[in-house]
Design a protein around this motif. Sequence first.
Motif, PDB file in Angstrom:
ATOM      1  N   ALA A   6      -2.948   3.916   6.371  1.00 21.08           N
ATOM      2  CA  ALA A   6      -3.626   3.224   5.271  1.00 21.08           C
ATOM      3  C   ALA A   6      -3.065   1.812   5.081  1.00 21.08           C
ATOM      4  CB  ALA A   6      -3.502   4.032   3.984  1.00 21.08           C
ATOM      5  N   ALA A   7      -1.755   1.673   5.183  1.00 20.55           N
ATOM      6  CA  ALA A   7      -1.142   0.345   5.034  1.00 20.55           C
ATOM      7  C   ALA A   7      -1.573  -0.585   6.168  1.00 20.55           C
ATOM      8  CB  ALA A   7       0.378   0.467   4.989  1.00 20.55           C
ATOM      9  N   GLU A   8      -1.605  -0.069   7.385  1.00 18.43           N
ATOM     10  CA  GLU A   8      -2.044  -0.876   8.526  1.00 18.43           C
ATOM     11  C   GLU A   8      -3.505  -1.282   8.361  1.00 18.43           C
ATOM     12  OE1 GLU A   8      -1.221   1.439  12.038  1.00 18.43           O
ATOM     13  OE2 GLU A   8       0.949   1.207  11.799  1.00 18.43           O
ATOM     14  N   MET A   9      -4.316  -0.348   7.878  1.00 16.98           N
ATOM     15  CA  MET A   9      -5.734  -0.639   7.696  1.00 16.98           C
ATOM     16  C   MET A   9      -5.928  -1.711   6.623  1.00 16.98           C
ATOM     17  SD  MET A   9      -8.985   1.841   6.989  1.00 16.98           S
ATOM     18  CE  MET A   9      -8.439   2.419   5.391  1.00 16.98           C
ATOM     19  N   ALA A  10      -5.218  -1.594   5.507  1.00 24.42           N
ATOM     20  CA  ALA A  10      -5.338  -2.605   4.453  1.00 24.42           C
ATOM     21  C   ALA A  10      -4.974  -3.982   5.005  1.00 24.42           C
ATOM     22  CB  ALA A  10      -4.442  -2.240   3.267  1.00 24.42           C
ATOM     23  N   ALA A  11      -3.917  -4.047   5.806  1.00 25.90           N
ATOM     24  CA  ALA A  11      -3.510  -5.322   6.395  1.00 25.90           C
ATOM     25  C   ALA A  11      -4.595  -5.856   7.332  1.00 25.90           C
ATOM     26  CB  ALA A  11      -2.189  -5.166   7.138  1.00 25.90           C
ATOM     27  N   GLN A  12      -5.176  -4.982   8.145  1.00 25.33           N
ATOM     28  CA  GLN A  12      -6.235  -5.416   9.057  1.00 25.33           C
ATOM     29  C   GLN A  12      -7.477  -5.862   8.291  1.00 25.33           C
ATOM     30  OE1 GLN A  12      -7.024  -2.424  12.018  1.00 25.33           O
ATOM     31  NE2 GLN A  12      -4.981  -2.571  12.896  1.00 25.33           N
ATOM     32  N   ARG A  13      -7.668  -5.287   7.101  1.00 26.37           N
ATOM     33  CA  ARG A  13      -8.808  -5.648   6.271  1.00 26.37           C
ATOM     34  C   ARG A  13      -8.516  -6.897   5.446  1.00 26.37           C
ATOM     35  NH1 ARG A  13     -12.665  -2.018   4.676  1.00 26.37           N
ATOM     36  NH2 ARG A  13     -12.264  -2.443   2.473  1.00 26.37           N
ATOM     37  N   GLY A  14      -7.315  -7.474   5.604  1.00 23.30           N
ATOM     38  CA  GLY A  14      -7.001  -8.742   4.981  1.00 23.30           C
ATOM     39  C   GLY A  14      -6.109  -8.673   3.756  1.00 23.30           C
ATOM     40  N   ASP A  15      -5.585  -7.502   3.434  1.00 22.22           N
ATOM     41  CA  ASP A  15      -4.698  -7.425   2.276  1.00 22.22           C
ATOM     42  C   ASP A  15      -3.365  -6.828   2.693  1.00 22.22           C
ATOM     43  OD1 ASP A  15      -3.438  -7.007  -0.249  1.00 22.22           O
ATOM     44  OD2 ASP A  15      -5.420  -7.102  -1.144  1.00 22.22           O
ATOM     45  N   PRO A  16      -2.281  -7.577   2.556  1.00 19.67           N
ATOM     46  CA  PRO A  16      -0.976  -7.048   2.957  1.00 19.67           C
ATOM     47  C   PRO A  16      -0.457  -5.963   2.001  1.00 19.67           C
ATOM     48  CG  PRO A  16      -0.716  -9.200   1.960  1.00 19.67           C
ATOM     49  CD  PRO A  16      -2.191  -8.949   2.066  1.00 19.67           C
ATOM     50  N   MET A  19      -9.160  -1.054  -2.393  1.00 18.74           N
ATOM     51  CA  MET A  19      -9.685   0.219  -2.897  1.00 18.74           C
ATOM     52  C   MET A  19     -10.144   1.137  -1.763  1.00 18.74           C
ATOM     53  SD  MET A  19     -10.294   2.225  -5.428  1.00 18.74           S
ATOM     54  CE  MET A  19     -10.605   1.529  -7.010  1.00 18.74           C
ATOM     55  N   ALA A  20     -10.812   0.601  -0.757  1.00 15.87           N
ATOM     56  CA  ALA A  20     -11.285   1.446   0.345  1.00 15.87           C
ATOM     57  C   ALA A  20     -10.102   2.083   1.081  1.00 15.87           C
ATOM     58  CB  ALA A  20     -12.152   0.642   1.311  1.00 15.87           C
ATOM     59  N   SER A  21      -9.032   1.332   1.268  1.00 14.05           N
ATOM     60  CA  SER A  21      -7.842   1.882   1.936  1.00 14.05           C
ATOM     61  C   SER A  21      -7.165   2.944   1.067  1.00 14.05           C
ATOM     62  CB  SER A  21      -6.856   0.768   2.275  1.00 14.05           C
ATOM     63  OG  SER A  21      -7.418  -0.113   3.219  1.00 14.05           O
ATOM     64  N   MET A  22      -7.127   2.709  -0.240  1.00 11.59           N
ATOM     65  CA  MET A  22      -6.537   3.693  -1.146  1.00 11.59           C
ATOM     66  C   MET A  22      -7.380   4.969  -1.177  1.00 11.59           C
ATOM     67  SD  MET A  22      -3.618   2.710  -2.304  1.00 11.59           S
ATOM     68  CE  MET A  22      -3.356   3.827  -3.680  1.00 11.59           C
ATOM     69  N   LEU A  23      -8.700   4.820  -1.169  1.00  8.05           N
ATOM     70  CA  LEU A  23      -9.568   6.000  -1.124  1.00  8.05           C
ATOM     71  C   LEU A  23      -9.391   6.747   0.198  1.00  8.05           C
ATOM     72  CD1 LEU A  23     -12.705   4.430  -2.792  1.00  8.05           C
ATOM     73  CD2 LEU A  23     -11.448   6.431  -3.644  1.00  8.05           C
ATOM     74  N   ALA A  24      -9.234   5.998   1.287  1.00  9.90           N
ATOM     75  CA  ALA A  24      -8.992   6.635   2.587  1.00  9.90           C
ATOM     76  C   ALA A  24      -7.653   7.364   2.578  1.00  9.90           C
ATOM     77  CB  ALA A  24      -9.040   5.591   3.707  1.00  9.90           C
ATOM     78  N   LEU A  25      -6.633   6.757   1.967  1.00 14.86           N
ATOM     79  CA  LEU A  25      -5.331   7.422   1.858  1.00 14.86           C
ATOM     80  C   LEU A  25      -5.475   8.734   1.105  1.00 14.86           C
ATOM     81  CD1 LEU A  25      -2.223   7.542   2.107  1.00 14.86           C
ATOM     82  CD2 LEU A  25      -2.121   6.149   0.019  1.00 14.86           C
ATOM     83  N   LEU A  26      -6.146   8.692  -0.026  1.00 14.32           N
ATOM     84  CA  LEU A  26      -6.348   9.908  -0.821  1.00 14.32           C
ATOM     85  C   LEU A  26      -7.119  10.944  -0.012  1.00 14.32           C
ATOM     86  CD1 LEU A  26      -5.946  11.298  -3.553  1.00 14.32           C
ATOM     87  CD2 LEU A  26      -7.999  10.117  -4.370  1.00 14.32           C
ATOM     88  N   GLY A  27      -8.133  10.505   0.704  1.00 13.26           N
ATOM     89  CA  GLY A  27      -8.920  11.419   1.534  1.00 13.26           C
ATOM     90  C   GLY A  27      -8.111  12.014   2.679  1.00 13.26           C
ATOM     91  N   MET A  28      -7.315  11.179   3.340  1.00 13.10           N
ATOM     92  CA  MET A  28      -6.506  11.691   4.457  1.00 13.10           C
ATOM     93  C   MET A  28      -5.484  12.708   3.988  1.00 13.10           C
ATOM     94  SD  MET A  28      -5.768   8.430   6.985  1.00 13.10           S
ATOM     95  CE  MET A  28      -5.295   7.281   5.693  1.00 13.10           C
ATOM     96  N   VAL A  29      -4.748  12.389   2.935  1.00  8.17           N
ATOM     97  CA  VAL A  29      -3.720  13.313   2.459  1.00  8.17           C
ATOM     98  C   VAL A  29      -4.370  14.598   1.951  1.00  8.17           C
ATOM     99  CG1 VAL A  29      -1.787  13.669   0.862  1.00  8.17           C
ATOM    100  CG2 VAL A  29      -2.089  11.456   1.971  1.00  8.17           C
TER     101      VAL A  29
END
Length: 159
Positions: free
Chosen positions: A18-28, A34-44
């Motif tokens: 999720a952290a790598e994805m957020a960075a690739q999406r432009g946010d360090p 929000m999309a990365s946080m939702l993905a994190l919640l979904g993955m866990v």
Amino acid sequence: MLTPAEYQLLAAPALQVAAEMAAQRGDPHLYNDMASMLALLGMVSALVHAYLEDEAKPGDASPQPVLEAAPLAVTALVFTESGLEVAEVDACLKALSVAYLQLLKLGILGPQDAYVEKAYRELSRGERPAGGQSLKQAAFAMARAVDAWEASREEGARS
């Protein structure tokens, strides 16, 4: 609290992806995307579900209520490490939970769970690179679905 082995299986790989994805999406900062946080919640959530269904899980597994609380606990950790105050973390968790449940209900999140289940099998066999790749597929599929849903809502609001 998860055991160290459970954390390494259920939380750490999802946090990394999720952290790598957020960075690739432009946010360090993961907590800002929000999309990365939702993905994190979904993955866990999906990893915990697979773990609970796994008859080969260790005998010293955490109690089911602890495991079921893990997805929100992991996202709370991210929000807490962002420097937010307790009340702000609670508000963020509530908003994330509401959005996640709505996206599940709409069928936007959930179809990607097959990738996560594959990742769980790989991770539980010690195949971290393969498991990480499967989690990346899941995370990016979730983020694309969330982005498309948000875009359609914004377009609908303008009409």
